[in-house]
Design a protein around this motif. Structure first.
Motif, short mmCIF file in Angstrom:
data_model
loop_
_atom_site.label_atom_id
_atom_site.label_comp_id
_atom_site.label_asym_id
_atom_site.label_seq_id
_atom_site.Cartn_x
_atom_site.Cartn_y
_atom_site.Cartn_z
N MET A 21 5.47 0.06 -0.04
CA MET A 21 4.28 -0.60 -0.41
C MET A 21 3.31 -1.36 0.45
SD MET A 21 4.55 -0.20 -3.60
CE MET A 21 4.00 -1.24 -4.72
N LEU A 22 4.23 -2.00 1.63
CA LEU A 22 3.35 -2.46 2.69
C LEU A 22 2.31 -1.45 3.39
CD1 LEU A 22 2.41 -5.00 4.40
CD2 LEU A 22 4.53 -4.35 5.73
N ALA A 23 3.20 -0.26 3.71
CA ALA A 23 2.52 0.68 4.31
C ALA A 23 1.35 1.22 3.33
CB ALA A 23 3.43 2.13 4.49
N ARG A 24 1.50 1.65 2.06
CA ARG A 24 0.57 2.07 1.10
C ARG A 24 -0.76 0.84 1.40
NH1 ARG A 24 0.98 0.65 -4.93
NH2 ARG A 24 0.63 -1.37 -3.86
N ASP A 25 -0.54 -0.47 1.16
CA ASP A 25 -1.56 -1.36 1.03
C ASP A 25 -2.24 -1.38 2.41
OD1 ASP A 25 -0.64 -1.93 -1.36
OD2 ASP A 25 0.17 -3.92 -0.80
N GLU A 56 13.22 5.03 8.63
CA GLU A 56 14.22 4.32 7.52
C GLU A 56 15.46 5.16 7.51
OE1 GLU A 56 16.07 2.63 4.99
OE2 GLU A 56 13.93 1.79 4.93
N ARG A 57 16.65 4.62 7.50
CA ARG A 57 17.63 5.28 7.44
C ARG A 57 18.29 5.96 6.34
NH1 ARG A 57 21.81 3.65 12.02
NH2 ARG A 57 23.28 4.58 10.60
N SER A 58 17.84 5.16 5.29
CA SER A 58 18.48 5.49 3.66
C SER A 58 17.71 6.60 3.26
CB SER A 58 17.96 4.33 2.90
OG SER A 58 18.12 4.68 1.53
N PRO A 59 18.44 7.69 2.73
CA PRO A 59 17.67 8.92 2.23
C PRO A 59 17.08 8.48 0.92
CG PRO A 59 19.74 9.63 2.96
CD PRO A 59 19.81 7.97 3.20
N ALA A 60 17.57 7.64 0.19
CA ALA A 60 16.99 7.05 -1.26
C ALA A 60 15.84 6.63 -0.98
CB ALA A 60 17.90 6.49 -1.82
N LEU A 61 15.77 5.48 -0.01
CA LEU A 61 14.44 4.70 0.35
C LEU A 61 13.45 5.62 1.05
CD1 LEU A 61 15.57 1.36 1.45
CD2 LEU A 61 14.23 1.91 -0.59
N ARG A 62 13.75 6.60 1.71
CA ARG A 62 12.62 7.67 2.29
C ARG A 62 12.12 8.42 1.15
NH1 ARG A 62 16.73 8.61 6.26
NH2 ARG A 62 17.03 10.89 5.59
N GLU A 63 12.75 8.78 0.11
CA GLU A 63 12.13 9.55 -0.96
C GLU A 63 11.23 8.82 -1.64
OE1 GLU A 63 13.88 11.80 -5.12
OE2 GLU A 63 14.93 11.76 -3.29
N VAL A 64 11.51 7.50 -1.81
CA VAL A 64 10.80 6.59 -2.46
C VAL A 64 9.37 6.20 -1.79
CG1 VAL A 64 10.32 4.08 -3.30
CG2 VAL A 64 12.51 5.39 -3.87
N GLN A 65 9.57 5.96 -0.50
CA GLN A 65 8.49 5.87 0.47
C GLN A 65 7.46 6.99 0.45
OE1 GLN A 65 10.71 5.07 3.87
NE2 GLN A 65 11.11 3.08 3.47
N SER A 66 8.15 8.37 0.63
CA SER A 66 7.31 9.42 0.51
C SER A 66 6.63 9.79 -0.82
CB SER A 66 8.29 10.62 0.62
OG SER A 66 8.87 10.83 1.95
N PHE A 67 7.09 9.04 -1.76
CA PHE A 67 6.10 9.16 -3.10
C PHE A 67 5.17 8.09 -2.84
CE2 PHE A 67 5.35 7.29 -7.44
CZ PHE A 67 5.11 8.54 -7.93
N THR A 68 5.44 6.85 -2.51
CA THR A 68 4.58 5.98 -2.24
C THR A 68 3.47 6.23 -1.46
OG1 THR A 68 6.42 4.32 -2.89
CG2 THR A 68 4.17 3.28 -1.73
N LEU A 69 3.51 6.84 -0.45
CA LEU A 69 2.58 7.31 0.66
C LEU A 69 1.96 8.42 0.35
CD1 LEU A 69 4.76 6.39 3.82
CD2 LEU A 69 2.63 5.10 2.70
N LYS A 70 2.06 9.31 -0.82
CA LYS A 70 1.49 10.48 -1.47
C LYS A 70 -0.07 10.50 -1.24
CE LYS A 70 4.26 14.04 -3.12
NZ LYS A 70 4.47 14.93 -2.14
N PRO A 71 -0.54 9.23 -1.73
CA PRO A 71 -2.10 9.27 -1.66
C PRO A 71 -2.59 9.45 -0.23
CG PRO A 71 -1.28 7.44 -2.90
CD PRO A 71 -0.08 8.20 -2.32
N PHE A 72 -1.57 9.12 0.78
CA PHE A 72 -1.92 9.42 2.46
C PHE A 72 -1.45 10.16 3.06
CE2 PHE A 72 -2.32 4.80 0.56
CZ PHE A 72 -3.58 4.61 0.59
N GLU A 73 -1.20 11.67 2.46
CA GLU A 73 -0.45 12.69 2.88
C GLU A 73 -1.33 12.92 4.37
OE1 GLU A 73 1.49 16.47 0.89
OE2 GLU A 73 0.57 15.06 -0.65
N GLY A 74 -0.58 13.23 5.35
CA GLY A 74 -1.30 13.48 6.72
C GLY A 74 -1.13 12.42 7.57
N LYS A 75 -1.26 11.16 7.04
CA LYS A 75 -1.60 9.68 7.51
C LYS A 75 -0.17 9.03 7.47
CE LYS A 75 -6.02 9.62 8.91
NZ LYS A 75 -6.50 9.57 10.13
#
Length: 117
Positions: free
Chosen positions: A31-35, A58-77
């Motif tokens: 969320m911080l990255a997204r904001d 991020e070491r956690s695969p589960a959190l990386r998956e959530v982060q990737s979803f959160t960052l979808k609007p900024f694909e490439g960035k």
């Protein structure tokens, strides 16, 4: 907004380098990255253009998956990778290799955000 204002002033004081990187370690749900990415995009378009990548280590695969979803609007960035602060050398090389024209004679320029270092 405060983080972005500070990141922008640091970028300007470095001479507005491009490519520019933001690294965050232990980014939770992203969320911080997204904001931060949204505010930079909306308020500082020159910085957004210079920003090659906002990387969450991020070491956690589960959190990386959530982060990737959160960052979808900024694909490439925005990107979540399986490295943490103990593997900065690998992450640095991976990001340097991702810049087609290279990082330039001044080396990689950017900022690191973390409350876990």
């Amino acid at each position: 907004q405060l983080f972005v204002e500070r990141i922008h002033s640091m970028w300007v004081s470095m001479g507005s380098p491009s490519p520019f990187f933001i690294f965050e370690f232990g980014g939770g749900t992203g969320m911080l990255a997204r904001d931060i990415l949204g505010y930079i995009r909306d308020e500082f378009p020159l910085l957004y253009s210079a920003l090659h990548r906002y990387v969450i280590g991020e070491r956690s695969p589960a959190l990386r998956e959530v982060q990737s979803f959160t960052l979808k609007p900024f694909e490439g960035k925005g990107e979540s990778v399986g490295h943490d602060a103990r593997e900065c050398d690998k992450l640095r090389q991976r990001m340097a290799d991702s810049v087609p024209s290279g990082v330039g004679p001044g080396g990689m320029r950017g900022v690191i955000l973390s409350n876990e270092l």
